[in-house]
Enzyme design. Sequence first.
Site, PDB file in Angstrom:
ATOM      1  N   HIS A 144      18.972  18.989   2.641  1.00  0.00           N
ATOM      2  CA  HIS A 144      18.180  18.145   3.541  1.00  0.00           C
ATOM      3  C   HIS A 144      16.734  18.653   3.614  1.00  0.00           C
ATOM      4  O   HIS A 144      15.788  17.865   3.503  1.00  0.00           O
ATOM      5  CB  HIS A 144      18.843  18.160   4.930  1.00  0.00           C
ATOM      6  N   GLU A 145      16.568  19.968   3.786  1.00  0.00           N
ATOM      7  CA  GLU A 145      15.217  20.534   3.946  1.00  0.00           C
ATOM      8  C   GLU A 145      14.434  20.499   2.629  1.00  0.00           C
ATOM      9  O   GLU A 145      13.233  20.221   2.627  1.00  0.00           O
ATOM     10  CB  GLU A 145      15.273  21.960   4.507  1.00  0.00           C
ATOM     11  N   HIS A 149      12.897  17.194   2.111  1.00  0.00           N
ATOM     12  CA  HIS A 149      11.656  16.998   2.875  1.00  0.00           C
ATOM     13  C   HIS A 149      10.433  17.467   2.084  1.00  0.00           C
ATOM     14  O   HIS A 149       9.366  16.876   2.178  1.00  0.00           O
ATOM     15  CB  HIS A 149      11.700  17.795   4.189  1.00  0.00           C
ATOM     16  N   CYS A 204      17.842  14.210  11.965  1.00  0.00           N
ATOM     17  CA  CYS A 204      16.575  14.736  11.468  1.00  0.00           C
ATOM     18  C   CYS A 204      15.595  14.852  12.634  1.00  0.00           C
ATOM     19  O   CYS A 204      15.503  13.939  13.456  1.00  0.00           O
ATOM     20  CB  CYS A 204      16.008  13.805  10.398  1.00  0.00           C
TER      21      CYS A 204
HETATM   22 ZN    ZN Z   1      14.974  16.299   8.496  1.00  0.00          ZN
END
Ligand code: ZN
Length: 179
Positions: A142-143, A146, A100
Amino acid sequence: MLSRTELGNPILRKKAKRVPLAYLTTAEFTQLERDMVRTMRSVKGVGLAAPQIGVSLRIAVLEMYPSTSRPNIDSRGPLTIINPRVIEYGSRMVADYEGCLSFIPFRGRVSRSQTITVEYVSTEGELIRETVSGLWARIFQHEIDHLDGMVYLDRMSTMKDLMTLAEFRSRVLPISRKK
Ligand code: ZN
């Protein structure tokens, strides 16, 4: 250019705001998108969410390409996704290491759906729905995490699968290259 926020910055733990479609036609958006792609590339990332450069909006950029750690993947992107959400998570789970850009010198093993169906708005304001799989699907997940204030550490089943980048390079990479 905006600077990267790192783990410990409260913005990374906030739910980012939805983007009004009118924002997509502004010069500010064009500049933000450019900054995001530039920042992602400057640290050789495969994705970046707006909170990672201090902007709490539901925007992310994704880009993948073959590298020493993943020599056999296709190139995809850069793709900008706005107000993305996962419509459906496939039941088949795959565990793999992730990094990350908000805490670069670590890698952690995370189980994610191999295939997902996502919906997002394109930079042209068009609503897109598509099914993606493999590493590309992992980057989406993953994004999108966030944008909900989550990092991959929250998805790990055990912290024993967290390692430094140096240990990852010496222990995991040589094995995964042989596969
Ligand atoms: Zn990340």
